[in-house]
Design a protein around this motif. Structure first.
Motif, PDB file in Angstrom:
ATOM      1  N   ARG A 181       0.853  -1.189   0.000  1.00 21.60           N
ATOM      2  CA  ARG A 181       0.000   0.000   0.000  1.00 21.60           C
ATOM      3  C   ARG A 181       0.880   1.227   0.000  1.00 21.60           C
ATOM      4  N   VAL A 182       0.567   2.184  -0.901  1.00 22.81           N
ATOM      5  CA  VAL A 182       1.373   3.380  -1.078  1.00 22.81           C
ATOM      6  C   VAL A 182       0.487   4.610  -0.920  1.00 22.81           C
ATOM      7  N   ALA A 183       1.039   5.648  -0.310  1.00 26.36           N
ATOM      8  CA  ALA A 183       0.355   6.931  -0.181  1.00 26.36           C
ATOM      9  C   ALA A 183       1.164   7.978  -0.938  1.00 26.36           C
ATOM     10  N   SER A 184       0.460   8.876  -1.643  1.00 25.68           N
ATOM     11  CA  SER A 184       1.107   9.954  -2.375  1.00 25.68           C
ATOM     12  C   SER A 184       0.448  11.276  -2.010  1.00 25.68           C
ATOM     13  N   PHE A 185       1.266  12.286  -1.790  1.00 24.78           N
ATOM     14  CA  PHE A 185       0.771  13.627  -1.490  1.00 24.78           C
ATOM     15  C   PHE A 185       0.970  14.544  -2.696  1.00 24.78           C
ATOM     16  N   ALA A 186       0.982  13.960  -3.904  1.00 29.67           N
ATOM     17  CA  ALA A 186       1.156  14.729  -5.138  1.00 29.67           C
ATOM     18  C   ALA A 186       0.038  15.757  -5.275  1.00 29.67           C
ATOM     19  N   GLU A 187       0.374  16.876  -5.902  1.00 27.20           N
ATOM     20  CA  GLU A 187      -0.604  17.944  -6.102  1.00 27.20           C
ATOM     21  C   GLU A 187      -0.634  18.357  -7.560  1.00 27.20           C
ATOM     22  N   GLY A 188      -1.680  19.095  -7.932  1.00 27.21           N
ATOM     23  CA  GLY A 188      -1.790  19.665  -9.272  1.00 27.21           C
ATOM     24  C   GLY A 188      -1.780  18.621 -10.364  1.00 27.21           C
TER      25      GLY A 188
END
Length: 141
Positions: free
Chosen positions: A73-80
């Motif tokens: 399981r992976v979390a990403s805080f990428a934006e835009g």
């Protein structure tokens, strides 16, 4: 005999090995995963209201007749635009992910001690997209 004596490790090498083993650790462990998305990425809000993209990557290993699959399981805080791109990926997409890995220990609802591996994405590369049509992509499970 003196030829063999000169091939022995010197104390300088032993000291260098000891120095290397006592260097301080990085603040986070790094992990690299190459595998397929288990499902479409999902956008959720944290308890503080911050958006996070969650997804799972499956990898298989072992002999052809006895493959074992591991799920990460992976979390990403990428934006835009990066967030939009990640959200456009479909189940089955082959990805290469690099991230920070941390072990978290907690107590479950039944009072048992559990450990989970939390991975925060630092880099993602799409290696190939699935070869399917929309009806397969939206099938129910």
């Amino acid at each position: 005999m003196s030829l063999f004596t000169s091939l022995r490790p010197t104390t300088r090498l032993a000291t260098a090995a000891r120095t290397f083993s006592t260097t301080s650790a990085r603040p986070a462990a790094r992990i690299t995963i190459t595998g397929r998305l288990a499902a479409d990425p999902e956008l959720v809000a944290t308890s503080t209201g911050q958006d996070v993209i969650k997804y799972a990557v499956g990898t298989s290993s072992g002999p052809r007749d006895n493959k074992q699959t591991s799920w990460f399981r992976v979390a990403s805080f990428a934006e835009g635009g990066q967030r939009d791109y990640l959200m456009s990926l479909q189940k089955g997409t082959l990805v290469h992910v690099e991230g920070d890995a941390k072990l978290k220990t907690y107590e479950d609802s039944e009072g048992r001690r559990q450990t989970s591996l939390n991975i925060t994405q630092r880099f993602l590369e799409v290696l190939s997209r699935p070869q399917n049509n929309n009806s397969e992509h939206h099938e129910s499970h």
